[in-house]
Design a protein around this motif. Structure first.
Motif, mmCIF file in Angstrom:
data_model
loop_
_atom_site.group_PDB
_atom_site.id
_atom_site.type_symbol
_atom_site.label_atom_id
_atom_site.label_comp_id
_atom_site.label_asym_id
_atom_site.label_seq_id
_atom_site.Cartn_x
_atom_site.Cartn_y
_atom_site.Cartn_z
ATOM 1 N N LEU A 145 0.829 -1.206 0.000
ATOM 2 C CA LEU A 145 0.000 0.000 0.000
ATOM 3 C C LEU A 145 0.866 1.259 0.000
ATOM 4 N N GLY A 146 1.907 1.247 0.811
ATOM 5 C CA GLY A 146 2.833 2.378 0.813
ATOM 6 C C GLY A 146 3.559 2.507 -0.511
ATOM 7 N N ASP A 147 3.904 1.372 -1.122
ATOM 8 C CA ASP A 147 4.600 1.409 -2.408
ATOM 9 C C ASP A 147 3.718 1.987 -3.503
ATOM 10 N N ILE A 148 2.433 1.643 -3.477
ATOM 11 C CA ILE A 148 1.509 2.187 -4.487
ATOM 12 C C ILE A 148 1.399 3.701 -4.350
ATOM 13 N N PHE A 149 1.251 4.171 -3.110
ATOM 14 C CA PHE A 149 1.184 5.615 -2.882
ATOM 15 C C PHE A 149 2.447 6.303 -3.387
ATOM 16 N N LEU A 150 3.589 5.681 -3.129
ATOM 17 C CA LEU A 150 4.865 6.246 -3.562
ATOM 18 C C LEU A 150 4.938 6.326 -5.084
ATOM 19 N N ARG A 151 4.474 5.295 -5.762
ATOM 20 C CA ARG A 151 4.499 5.299 -7.224
ATOM 21 C C ARG A 151 3.609 6.410 -7.786
ATOM 22 N N LEU A 152 2.449 6.590 -7.185
ATOM 23 C CA LEU A 152 1.551 7.635 -7.652
ATOM 24 C C LEU A 152 2.178 9.023 -7.461
ATOM 25 N N ILE A 153 2.835 9.230 -6.336
ATOM 26 C CA ILE A 153 3.522 10.499 -6.091
ATOM 27 C C ILE A 153 4.581 10.743 -7.165
ATOM 28 N N LYS A 154 5.339 9.715 -7.501
ATOM 29 C CA LYS A 154 6.445 9.860 -8.456
ATOM 30 C C LYS A 154 5.957 10.250 -9.842
ATOM 31 N N THR A 155 4.712 9.869 -10.197
ATOM 32 C CA THR A 155 4.224 10.213 -11.531
ATOM 33 C C THR A 155 4.103 11.716 -11.734
ATOM 34 N N ALA A 156 3.893 12.449 -10.654
ATOM 35 C CA ALA A 156 3.658 13.890 -10.779
ATOM 36 C C ALA A 156 4.889 14.727 -10.488
ATOM 37 N N VAL A 157 5.939 14.126 -9.948
ATOM 38 C CA VAL A 157 7.062 14.918 -9.456
ATOM 39 C C VAL A 157 7.736 15.708 -10.569
ATOM 40 N N ALA A 158 8.124 15.040 -11.664
ATOM 41 C CA ALA A 158 8.881 15.719 -12.722
ATOM 42 C C ALA A 158 8.096 16.875 -13.344
ATOM 43 N N MET B 102 -3.061 12.722 -3.207
ATOM 44 C CA MET B 102 -2.894 12.926 -1.773
ATOM 45 C C MET B 102 -4.063 12.349 -0.974
ATOM 46 N N LEU B 103 -5.214 12.205 -1.614
ATOM 47 C CA LEU B 103 -6.348 11.617 -0.912
ATOM 48 C C LEU B 103 -6.094 10.163 -0.544
ATOM 49 N N THR B 104 -5.156 9.511 -1.232
ATOM 50 C CA THR B 104 -4.810 8.123 -0.906
ATOM 51 C C THR B 104 -3.725 8.039 0.159
ATOM 52 N N ALA B 105 -3.265 9.196 0.654
ATOM 53 C CA ALA B 105 -2.175 9.205 1.628
ATOM 54 C C ALA B 105 -2.486 8.395 2.888
ATOM 55 N N PRO B 106 -3.706 8.471 3.452
ATOM 56 C CA PRO B 106 -3.966 7.656 4.648
ATOM 57 C C PRO B 106 -3.771 6.162 4.398
ATOM 58 N N ILE B 107 -4.166 5.688 3.207
ATOM 59 C CA ILE B 107 -3.998 4.267 2.900
ATOM 60 C C ILE B 107 -2.513 3.923 2.803
ATOM 61 N N GLU C 158 11.942 4.152 -0.018
ATOM 62 C CA GLU C 158 10.999 3.388 0.793
ATOM 63 C C GLU C 158 10.512 4.123 2.034
ATOM 64 N N GLY C 159 11.355 5.014 2.565
ATOM 65 C CA GLY C 159 10.983 5.706 3.791
ATOM 66 C C GLY C 159 10.060 6.885 3.584
ATOM 67 N N LEU C 160 9.795 7.260 2.332
ATOM 68 C CA LEU C 160 8.989 8.451 2.078
ATOM 69 C C LEU C 160 7.556 8.343 2.603
ATOM 70 N N PRO C 161 6.855 7.223 2.396
ATOM 71 C CA PRO C 161 5.494 7.158 2.960
ATOM 72 C C PRO C 161 5.464 7.295 4.480
ATOM 73 N N ILE C 162 6.484 6.740 5.150
ATOM 74 C CA ILE C 162 6.543 6.857 6.609
ATOM 75 C C ILE C 162 6.761 8.312 7.018
#
Length: 450
Positions: A62-75, A218-223, A392-396
């Motif tokens: 779940l944390g990995d999915i959130f991280l991947r979604l964040i990365k799509t928008a970063v650049a 960001m709405l998926t951040a709690p998950i 890996e530590g970013l969601p935490i």
């Protein structure tokens, strides 16, 4: 250009007006507040990790999915923010003395803030309490996904410069994206105002769309937070929670020291009574503490600082530009976050590497303006840009971002308010008599109210 929104719960791209006390009763229910949801997710994740660790460990996905979604928008976000930030500064020849002094001040103080964060992170050893959790992950063959083979200095320098405009975005090469953004922004400044205006307008509209995009993510951040915390606690017990609490306490201590010592020394050098000045903007500081958003007080400060003796021209130029280029709280957060991840995931950083990362952060920290959850998203971009730090530590870290964002936003506001007064003094745009009159009126008003 949009101004900084340090609150990850704020709607991106939407100006936040000052929050009067009378409006507090009209706020949405606490259950709909993203910050509250993340706190609940952390508690549930920690409880799951303690009670059923065998169930909690697989929740890492779940944390990995959130991280991947964040990365799509970063650049694209960093590109848009830097380009808009460069163009908003305008023609520096036309801006003249005030703009030049302000930009020099911003770079010097931002560098000091980044250095303070790096030194404090090393001295305090933030992140070392997570060693057991990350060692367990590495023992299972899960090397940090952000890690990369070391490059020579020449390879690093060469890799900063892109050979393909689209390729830099496709590969997620954030340093190359930054170079493209800086050159593109400079190119826009060389166009005539008639040609530049529709392009700037278009970029702002595209920015609005990306802000909504990242807001939905960001709405998926709690998950994601729930999964990341459950995994971390399930693999190592209380060490992770203690390490995060230590990080929060350390960060608050460091920003207080920065305000009192660094900004205090700058204020003393320019004959500004820092504590008297903080008393002058006390109401604005209270609003920021309540909203965790530096944007919420920008209109008030634009109106209030001229009464303190700064010319309206200097306030109108320095303060909004500072919201993009002078983010002291963000700088400290980013540098301490880098050391936290390095310590937590056993990534040794020598002095040269830390100085190199500091140089990267001097650029990426400028992109924190206008990004939803600005400091965290741009911090994620910085981690990706280094090529050696784990992701890996970013969601935490995002799980505790809400607690840290209060100090980040407050430090940013105080830093920019001091910067405006200092720049006005250096540029000869300051009236000391008006400052004395303003403080006298303030004391009289508060005495009458008491």
């Amino acid at each position: 250009m949009h101004t900084t929104t340090s609150d990850p719960t704020a709607i991106p791209g939407t100006p936040t007006p000052p929050t009067p006390a009378s409006a507090t009763s009209k706020r949405p229910s606490i259950w709909t507040n993203l910050g509250f949801q993340i706190v609940v997710a952390m508690v549930l994740g920690a409880a799951t990790g303690f009670l059923v660790p065998e169930v909690a460990v697989p929740l890492k996905v779940l944390g990995d999915i959130f991280l991947r979604l964040i990365k799509t928008a970063v650049a694209p976000l960093v590109f848009l923010c830097v380009v808009v930030g460069v163009t908003s500064a305008g023609d520096f020849k036309r801006v003249g003395r005030v703009g030049l002094i302000a930009m020099l001040y911003f770079e010097v103080v931002s560098t000091i803030a980044l250095a303070v964060g790096l030194v404090a992170g090393n001295l305090l050893g933030v992140g070392k309490g997570m060693a057991d959790a990350t060692r367990a992950g590495l023992a299972q063959g899960k090397a940090p996904s952000g890690a990369a083979a070391p490059h020579s200095t020449l390879d690093f320098i060469l890799n900063v410069f892109p050979d393909n405009f689209i390729g830099a975005f496709a590969k997620g090469e954030l340093l190359q994206v930054l170079v493209i953004a800086l050159i593109f922004g400079a190119a826009l400044l060389h166009l005539s105002p008639e040609k530049r205006q529709p392009i700037e307008s278009g970029l702002n509209r595209i920015s609005d769309a990306f802000f909504e995009f990242i807001h939905l993510i960001m709405l998926t951040a709690p998950i994601g937070t729930f999964g990341a915390v459950a995994f971390a606690v399930g693999s190592s017990g209380a060490n992770v929670l203690l390490s995060l609490i230590y990080l929060i306490m350390s960060f608050y201590a460091v920003v207080i020291v920065f305000i009192v010592v660094v900004l205090g020394a700058i204020s003393t050098a320019f004959k500004i009574n820092l504590f008297q000045f903080l008393n002058f903007i006390r109401e604005e500081i209270y609003i920021v503490l309540g909203t965790a958003s530096s944007e919420s007080v920008l209109p008030r400060l634009l109106e209030k600082l001229p009464t303190y003796g700064c010319s309206r021209q200097s306030v109108g130029l320095v303060l909004p530009t500072g919201y993009a280029f002078n983010l002291d709280g963000t700088s400290i957060y980013m540098s301490m976050g880098v050391i936290f991840l390095a310590n937590a995931y056993h990534v040794p950083l020598d002095l040269g590497q830390q100085l190199g990362i500091l140089a990267i952060m001097l650029l990426t920290s400028k992109g924190a303006a206008t990004v939803s959850g600005g400091s965290f998203v741009v911090f994620a971009a910085t981690v990706a840009a280094t090529g050696v730090l784990p992701l890996e530590g970013l969601p935490i870290l995002f799980g505790v971002y809400r607690f840290m964002s209060i100090a980040i936003a407050t430090t940013n506001v105080i830093g920019n308010s001091v910067a405006t007064v200092v720049t006005a003094k250096l540029a000869g745009e300051f009236d000391a008599g008006m400052a004395q009159d303003a403080m006298a009126r303030l004391r009289a008003d508060r005495a009458a109210a008491a």
